[in-house]
Scaffold this active site. Structure first.
Site, PDB file in Angstrom:
ATOM      1  N   LYS A 621       0.813  -1.221   0.000  1.00 39.07           N
ATOM      2  CA  LYS A 621       0.000   0.000   0.000  1.00 39.07           C
ATOM      3  C   LYS A 621       0.846   1.271   0.000  1.00 39.07           C
ATOM      4  O   LYS A 621       0.392   2.306  -0.507  1.00 39.07           O
ATOM      5  CB  LYS A 621      -0.946   0.006   1.196  1.00 39.07           C
ATOM      6  N   ASP A 664     -10.244   2.385   2.190  1.00 35.21           N
ATOM      7  CA  ASP A 664     -10.278   1.703   3.489  1.00 35.21           C
ATOM      8  C   ASP A 664     -11.035   2.535   4.516  1.00 35.21           C
ATOM      9  O   ASP A 664     -11.810   2.005   5.324  1.00 35.21           O
ATOM     10  CB  ASP A 664      -8.858   1.436   3.996  1.00 35.21           C
ATOM     11  N   GLY A 690      -0.751   0.990  12.702  1.00 36.32           N
ATOM     12  CA  GLY A 690      -0.323   0.721  11.331  1.00 36.32           C
ATOM     13  C   GLY A 690      -1.156   1.473  10.303  1.00 36.32           C
ATOM     14  O   GLY A 690      -1.854   2.446  10.613  1.00 36.32           O
ATOM     15  N   GLU A 715       5.376   5.559  20.598  1.00 38.54           N
ATOM     16  CA  GLU A 715       5.982   6.463  19.617  1.00 38.54           C
ATOM     17  C   GLU A 715       5.289   6.355  18.259  1.00 38.54           C
ATOM     18  O   GLU A 715       5.108   7.364  17.557  1.00 38.54           O
ATOM     19  CB  GLU A 715       7.479   6.155  19.466  1.00 38.54           C
ATOM     20  N   GLY A 805     -14.939  -6.939  10.278  1.00 42.60           N
ATOM     21  CA  GLY A 805     -14.124  -6.611   9.116  1.00 42.60           C
ATOM     22  C   GLY A 805     -14.780  -6.986   7.813  1.00 42.60           C
ATOM     23  O   GLY A 805     -14.470  -6.410   6.762  1.00 42.60           O
TER      24      GLY A 805
END
Length: 847
Positions: A621, A664, A690, A715, A805
């Site tokens: 992606k 998405d 992510g 982080e 999903g």
């Protein structure tokens, strides 16, 4: 729970207790007098009611109440369709032996139970309960309407108010008048969503009293104080096939869902804008009705029941049905016209594979094939009389039955009385979400190209139409492109003059104009080979047109694929392949399983002249981005591309332009928007950091939710804050430094938890997050396999609403299909393919 309320008392509470905390203002005083008279008519105990009203008024004086929120807004109010869709629904009419109004109300309440705030009680409110004069007290009703110190107001879109004139109490003339006034108040003053349930007096077995009431008050009350209408015959009879009643319940749901849609904006350019993101909307004006390569079947039967033997074939190859009211033998019978619309939709339901998505609460109605309602006059290739002014007035009355039946598209001829036309357009603009198709047929004379351009402009209704349709007559087949030329010139002039550009349908009548039907890009009227006759000479079937377009390159076959690695599990080839087949498009969809993007762009598919685009999944992606020429705003902000589209016909060295988009986020946004009903006002907790978490953050931002991020590596979560705002928590504990509990105050609402974590980590939430049974968040798990993750099991045990999903998968896939094809997607087909591949096949697959 069924809530029994006497609406005479509800009215008194509304008028005296809610309209304003200041009982001295002129508006309130105006209604105090009418309310007092209303109560006297309904009940002889005037003193008792006055004492109760005083108590309510006293309560209102003490507590603050925003009187501007009494009236539910219309579609053009600043807060959009949120509060509009949260209006109480009123069913008015007279039930027969089938007890139609109460049964429909109960069914509707079940269907919309998730449309509003979960703390509000769901219920049917009856104007008068048959054989009973017992009503709740004004104090009880006050609590229902304005709430108490501890509860929220409970009268909203979850409530269905029944004004059934079949009640035995209506032997009392004063009660009839009182309910008439109540119908007026609910419609005019409170702006409720009012629907007339029009039960046929004979077929529906109305009592003699109900027939008399219906006859006297249908025009002045039932029709006057409602915007929509559902006509029934024997559907409510216990001896009738139960499926007929199920269709009636479904049709009422469809009408309500249509009323919730925001009004489409005229002036789209008729093409799908790649950078806009997919809309998934069933009434998006940019698609006119369905977009490129779409068709509507022109019905020409004298009775709608005659369609039944052909309906399966007709629906499978077309995107809409044209309801030619002028051709029906019952065109002068308003009940029959309305009932015929209902019957046509019911017949189409099982075969409506191309139906667009129609949002309805947390779900989607996916089997409502759109209807184009047409009254074609005799002078314009139709049959409806148009010789006298009375004929035209009658024609406009007939058009209103299409509007009241919640048609998706209204075909309105542009040649008639300007005042009548303006009044109809104004009514459509103020109250309805259907598309306006301005039309004109030139029969039999031939006009010049300049005159044809003027006709397209005329059909725009000064920028108020969503589409235009001009049908010309010619003598020479060499001019079979003249209508299309006129449409293009009209669009160019509109751009030059800074007017809205209205998509056009451009056709030539007769056999001489057959090729014009090939050239017309969208919503082309067609016939079908199974029909005994054509609605118009020169009509082709949708398959004939698509075969012709594929042969001459008008609709060239394109190759698509899913790009990723180790993607044998992917459902996308089945889903997109089924969608192409259902819509009659000549495209193919396969798999491109490669370790690196470089291998793909060096391969045959990417470099083929037939390459149309691809879906992109892990791990490519981000690595595909250097090969993209133009990125959508969503793809740029999310930082990844899941949709590649190749567009041809560029200038200079750039004959092919590669567009990158991301759908998405739409796969997350659409399901949540339905569940929130637009009322997104709390926090979204996003688990993971992510690429999918970035899409979730973008979707939450678009919904208006505040964002909280949790990831094992804080982080990485901070990168989400830098891109989308929000804050990071370092633990999901109920207290402690950096904990989720420290962020959430007592007033905070955690509306949704979106987990982008792999199912293999078997993540569960700390128990305290789901401990409040009155305010559980939606749990969204982006994994579509397994069907039940450990998190979803936990959500189910705690009675949370869940989004899987699998729903995200078909929603983002629908977005990709619409970007590639420029037309609405066959939502039901794509959804069913995904579920077939994701639903557990055995008990062992459940976990």
């Amino acid at each position: 729970m069924r809530c029994l309320v006497d609406l005479r008392s509800v009215l008194s509470v509304f008028l005296l207790g809610i309209i304003s905390p200041n009982l001295n203002d002129a508006f309130t005083q105006k209604f105090i007098a009418s309310s007092s008279a209303f109560i006297q008519k309904s009940n002889g105990h005037k003193r008792e009611h006055e004492n109760q009203i005083a108590m309510v008024a006293s309560d209102v004086k003490v507590r603050e109440f925003d009187d501007t929120k009494l009236r539910w807004p219309g579609k053009d109010d600043n807060d959009g369709n949120l509060r509009y869709s949260n209006r109480p629904i009123v069913l008015v009419g007279a039930s027969g032996e089938g007890n139609e109004l109460p049964r429909l109300a109960s069914s509707l309440v079940r269907s919309i139970s998730s449309l509003s705030d979960s703390t509000c009680d769901t219920g049917v409110i009856y104007g008068l309960e048959e054989n009973s004069k017992t009503v709740l007290t004004v104090e009880d009703i006050s609590s229902l309407v304005i709430g108490t110190e501890d509860t929220k107001p409970a009268l909203n879109g979850k409530n269905v108010i029944v004004l059934d004139y079949a009640d035995s109490l209506f032997s009392d003339r004063d009660l009839i008048n009182a309910q008439n006034e109540l119908a007026r108040f609910l419609y005019d003053d409170l702006n409720c969503l009012c629907i007339y349930i029009n039960v046929h007096p004979d077929a529906g077995s109305l009592s003699s009293t109900s027939k008399a009431i219906r006859s006297e008050f249908e025009e002045s009350t039932f029709i006057e104080y409602s915007d929509y209408e559902l006509a029934l015959r024997e559907e409510g009879n216990p001896k009738t096939d139960p499926l007929e009643w199920k269709n009636a319940e479904w049709e009422l749901n469809r009408i309500v869902a249509r009323s919730y849609l925001p009004r489409p904006v005229p002036g789209e350019d008729g093409t799908y804008t790649l950078n806009s993101g997919a809309s998934n909307s069933c009434n998006d004006a940019k698609f006119i009705l369905g977009g490129k390569n779409t068709f509507f079947l022109s019905l020409s039967f004298p009775e709608i029941e005659l369609v039944h033997p052909y309906v399966s074939d007709l629906c499978l190859e077309n995107d809409a049905m044209e309801f030619r009211a002028d051709l029906l033998s019952c065109k002068d019978d308003r009940h029959a016209i309305l009932h015929s619309q209902f019957k046509l939709r019911s017949m189409c339901r099982p075969y409506a594979t191309r139906a667009p998505a129609l949002p309805f609460g947390t779900t989607v109605i996916d089997d409502a094939l759109p209807v184009v309602f047409t009254v074609r006059t005799a002078g314009q290739a139709g049959t409806y009389p148009d010789k006298t002014p009375e004929d035209i007035v009658s024609m406009f009355k007939l058009l209103r039955l299409g509007i009241r039946g919640a048609s998706e598209v209204m075909d309105i001829e542009s040649a008639w009385d300007k005042t009548l036309t303006n009044n109809l357009l104004q009514e459509l603009e103020e109250k309805y979400s259907c598309l306006i198709l301005g039309s004109h047929h030139v029969v039999p004379e031939e006009v010049s190209l300049e005159e044809a351009v003027k006709l397209f402009h005329q059909c725009e209704f000064n920028g108020r139409a969503h589409g235009t349709k001009v049908v010309l007559s010619i003598q020479d087949s060499e001019k079979d492109h003249m209508a299309l030329d006129a449409s293009k010139i009209s669009s160019q002039l509109a751009k030059q003059e800074n007017r809205p550009v209205t998509p056009g349908i451009s056709l030539i009548l007769g056999e001489v104009g057959v090729y014009s039907r090939i050239l017309n890009a969208a919503i082309t009227p067609v016939t079908h080979p199974s029909l005994p006759f054509r609605a118009a000479p020169g009509q082709l079937s949708s398959k004939e047109i698509m075969d012709w377009r594929a042969e001459d390159g008008t609709c060239k076959s394109r190759s698509y694929a899913i790009l990723g690695h180790n993607i044998a599990y992917s459902v996308s080839p089945q889903m997109q392949g089924a969608a192409f087949k259902a819509t009659g498009l000549p495209h193919t969809y396969g798999r491109a399983d490669v370790k690196s993007v470089e291998d793909f762009v060096a391969g045959d598919l990417w470099n083929s002249a037939d390459f149309g685009g691809c879906s992109v999944t892990i791990p490519h992606k981000q690595s595909i981005i250097p090969y993209v020429d133009v990125m959508s705003d969503a793809a740029q902000r999310i930082g990844s591309v899941n949709t590649i589209t190749a567009q041809y016909g560029g200038e200079g060295d750039k004959k092919r332009v590669i567009y990158g988009d991301n759908t998405d986020w739409r796969g997350i946004y659409n399901p949540l928007k339905r569940r929130f009903n637009g009322d997104a006002k709390g926090f979204a907790l996003i688990l993971g950091a992510g690429g999918t978490a970035r899409a979730a953050a973008y979707a939450a931002q678009q919904l208006g939710l505040s964002r909280i991020y949790y990831n094992r590596t804080p982080e990485k979560a901070q990168d989400l804050v830098d891109s989308f705002g929000g804050l990071v928590v370092t633990s999901l504990d109920s207290n402690g430094e950096g904990s989720l509990g420290n962020v959430l105050t007592e007033e905070s609402v955690l509306q949704v938890i979106i987990s982008t974590l792999p199912a293999s980590v078997e993540f569960e939430l700390p128990a305290w997050i789901l401990s409040d049974s009155q305010c559980t968040p939606i749990i969204f798990d982006v994994n579509y396999k397994p069907y039940w993750t450990k998190l979803l099991h936990q959500a189910n045990r705690n009675n949370c609403d869940v989004v899987r999903g699998s729903e995200m998968l078909w929603e983002q896939g629908v977005g990709q299909f619409e970007i590639w094809t420029g037309r609405t997607a066959p939502y039901k087909v794509m959804k069913e393919v995904v579920l077939e591949n994701c639903l557990p096949q055995s008990a062992n697959d459940e976990s």
